[in-house]
Design an enzyme around this catalytic site. Structure first.
Site, PDB file in Angstrom:
ATOM      1  N   GLU A   1       0.825  -1.200   0.000  1.00  0.00           N
ATOM      2  CA  GLU A   1       0.000   0.000   0.000  1.00  0.00           C
ATOM      3  C   GLU A   1       0.857   1.247   0.000  1.00  0.00           C
ATOM      4  O   GLU A   1       0.647   2.181  -0.778  1.00  0.00           O
ATOM      5  CB  GLU A   1      -0.933   0.003   1.209  1.00  0.00           C
ATOM      6  CG  GLU A   1      -1.738   1.282   1.372  1.00  0.00           C
ATOM      7  CD  GLU A   1      -2.704   1.491   0.236  1.00  0.00           C
ATOM      8  OE1 GLU A   1      -2.545   2.488  -0.492  1.00  0.00           O
ATOM      9  OE2 GLU A   1      -3.610   0.667   0.057  1.00  0.00           O
TER      10      GLU A   1
ATOM     11  N   ASP B   1       1.092   4.071  -2.990  1.00  0.00           N
ATOM     12  CA  ASP B   1       0.728   5.473  -2.778  1.00  0.00           C
ATOM     13  C   ASP B   1       1.860   6.415  -3.151  1.00  0.00           C
ATOM     14  O   ASP B   1       1.657   7.407  -3.866  1.00  0.00           O
ATOM     15  CB  ASP B   1       0.350   5.687  -1.308  1.00  0.00           C
ATOM     16  CG  ASP B   1      -0.964   5.029  -0.937  1.00  0.00           C
ATOM     17  OD1 ASP B   1      -1.617   4.473  -1.834  1.00  0.00           O
ATOM     18  OD2 ASP B   1      -1.334   5.070   0.249  1.00  0.00           O
TER      19      ASP B   1
ATOM     20  N   SER C   1      -7.521   2.214  -3.363  1.00  0.00           N
ATOM     21  CA  SER C   1      -6.304   2.778  -2.791  1.00  0.00           C
ATOM     22  C   SER C   1      -5.301   3.137  -3.882  1.00  0.00           C
ATOM     23  O   SER C   1      -4.325   3.830  -3.613  1.00  0.00           O
ATOM     24  CB  SER C   1      -5.666   1.804  -1.811  1.00  0.00           C
ATOM     25  OG  SER C   1      -5.515   0.551  -2.401  1.00  0.00           O
TER      26      SER C   1
END
Length: 592
Positions: free
Chosen positions: A299, A303, A509
């Site tokens: 994650e 990002d 996400s």
């Protein structure tokens, strides 16, 4: 203002009991049913230390909200006149009588002012107490609770009390009854290795996107890169100019570390000009910055790589927040001594890809946290949250295992929105796939049960609701609630580098940091032209009513045993107003 990390440190707050030295009768302040999926393991060790946060009322908050409404309305004469840190703190400061009453109460329990940490505005007071003392002050019993699905363990209670005379002086105390946790959207569920050879972006056989004049390399239908997103969202050739005044930030939780070596591989693969550049790291609430390659988080890597890759060379920051379960009885929770959002200079865009079911957050706490986001918006910060990966369901990406029941002991079947995306002071980002784009079948959306629909949503959302056949999902959602998402972006087949190798990854996400990066570029254009940052985005987005966005009209996102909502013309609770056309939006925002 006090929000200390977009999601990880929301879950800290605190206590109550007697005052002025003399014992007083306690009055029940809050009581909840034992939450679903949490098993009581027994009493918490009396010596375990809890960082209790006490929220004092903010009598002038309506004034802050009025300011935010005006400075976020592109047709208002005050548009873009963001408030200073000092302005915001004055508007959320508690009344002196509340400050005195709370400190008198604490001192009656032997807690001196020097042992308390106050937020700059004084609206939060934090103290670290052993369980035994907190129990006495709150007239309750803290217990250890274990989540049956992932094994997380929290120290919480299902009720607490306060002296009656503190009713008007204390708004809430946590962590007491808040069982919500920062859960990442489902990047790890859309995780697959890909060849180490980057897809070509030089094919002559381009895909034309109808109605936009945009063409995209066909490889983007199977692998999303920075080049793909810039092509698809009409940002090819834009070069940031205000990099000394503009910034973007990404947030990380649950021991997700953004790896520098992975970023360099990603840059070499997709953004060669960025090789050698990096980002700042801010540690919050015991957060860490572990750079061991096998500790890299998918994650966090996603990002940072796409958020910074798209917006390069805009400076970037990664906020690493600690506080992850499981609970260790003999270990003290690290104290949060870092308040990054108290700085005068804060990033103009912050993206977060973590949330939890709205119903797991006590409503008073959710509203208070949402108000903290309003403070950031008033200072010119755009907050973006991924809308979730369970369609209208509870965030579980597998519709077959979703549990769409209320958490109030009644076990009613309901659609389950996520928080913080359901907060009206943030911008929620849903997901699309493929080119031409269609709604991702996991894109989170729906209607809040805590927050009423804000005025700037009324027309667009009202039109959607009026188009639904009468009785559609009656009783399963709140038609008066704040609706999500607001916008969307590509959300699958993202090529990142994770633990030294190229992989595919996805989820909303992926959509949130990507959309945030284009917002950073829009801010760059405005700042370079002598204009302020965009700040709180949603009123602008709804005022444009779809202009500057690719409307997504195909697909749906099922959940809770239903097909969910459909993507339709105009706004819909699957993709919002659709995906950005940076070129058009840049021209638009330069006019305001």
């Amino acid at each position: 203002m006090r929000i200390s990390a977009p999601f990880g440190s929301f879950l800290l707050a605190a206590f109550a009991s007697v005052a002025s030295g003399a014992p007083r009768t306690l009055k029940l302040r809050q009581s909840i049913a034992p939450p679903r999926n949490w098993v009581d393991l027994g009493p918490a060790p009396p010596t375990h230390v809890i960082p209790l946060r006490i929220a004092l009322p903010q009598p002038r908050f309506p004034e802050l909200e009025e300011h935010l409404t005006e400075i976020s309305d592109p047709f208002h004469e005050r548009y873009g006149e963001h408030l200073s840190k000092e302005d915001v703190e004055a508007l959320v400061a508690p009344h002196p009588s509340s400050v005195n009453a709370v400190h008198e109460w604490l001192e009656s329990h032997g807690i001196r002012k020097e042992a308390c940490h106050r937020s700059p505005a004084g609206d939060w007071v934090t103290v670290r107490l052993p369980v035994a003392q907190a129990e006495k002050m709150l007239g309750t019993e803290f217990r250890m609770w274990k989540h049956t699905q992932d094994g997380d363990v929290l120290v919480r209670t299902t009720e607490y009390s306060l002296p009656a005379h503190l009713d008007k002086h204390i708004e809430l105390i946590q962590p007491t009854t808040a069982f919500n946790r920062a859960k990442g959207q489902h990047t790890t569920f859309r995780f697959s290795p890909v060849p180490d050879v980057a897809p070509s972006s030089l094919s002559d056989d381009k895909i034309s996107v109808e109605g936009s004049g945009v063409t995209v390399d066909p490889s983007c239908n199977t692998t999303i890169t920075v080049s793909c997103l810039k092509q698809l969202y009409n940002a090819v050739g834009y070069v940031p100019k205000a990099t000394n005044k503009n910034a973007i930030a990404l947030t990380g939780y649950l021991e997700e570390f953004a790896n520098f070596a992975d970023l360099q591989q990603f840059y070499a693969d997709q953004v060669p000009a960025a090789v050698g550049s990096s980002f700042d790291v801010v540690l919050i609430n015991g957060g860490q910055n572990n750079q061991t390659l096998d500790e890299a988080g998918p994650e966090a890597d996603l990002d940072v790589q796409f958020g910074l890759g798209i917006s390069f060379p805009t400076p970037g920051t990664f906020y690493s927040t600690g506080g992850r379960p499981p609970f260790i009885p003999d270990a003290n929770t690290p104290e949060n001594t870092n308040e990054p959002y108290q700085d005068h200079k804060i990033p103009q865009v912050i993206s977060t890809s973590y949330a939890d079911d709205e119903q797991t957050v006590p409503v008073d706490f959710a509203r208070r946290v949402c108000g903290e986001f309003a403070q950031l918006g008033a200072r010119g910060v755009s907050l973006l949250f991924s809308s979730g990966d369970g369609g209208v369901g509870d965030g579980d990406p597998d519709p077959a295992t979703q549990t769409c029941f209320t958490n109030d002991g009644k076990n009613q079947t309901k659609f389950i929105p996520l928080f913080p995306p359901s907060c009206p002071f943030v911008t929620a980002v849903g997901g699309t796939v493929h080119i031409p784009e269609v709604a991702a079948d996991f894109s989170g959306g729906g209607f809040s049960n805590y927050f009423l629909r804000p005025i700037w949503q009324q027309v667009a959302v009202g039109k959607f609701l009026a188009s639904l056949p009468k009785g559609t999902y009656a009783g399963l959602f709140n038609p008066l609630g704040r609706a999500i998402p607001d916008v969307s972006a590509q959300s699958n087949f993202f090529r990142i580098f994770f633990q030294g190798r190229a992989v595919h990854i996805g989820g909303t996400s992926a959509a949130a940091p990507s959309f945030a990066a284009f917002v950073a570029l829009l801010n760059d254009a405005r700042i370079a032209a002598g204009k302020p940052s965009l700040g709180f985005l949603s009123p602008l987005i709804y005022a444009l009513n779809g202009v500057g966005f690719h409307d997504i009209t195909a697909g749906n996102a099922p959940g809770c045993g239903t097909p969910g909502f459909n993507a339709t013309a105009g706004w819909d609770p699957v993709t919002g107003f659709g995906t950005p056309d940076f070129g058009k939006l840049k021209d638009i925002v330069l006019k305001f």
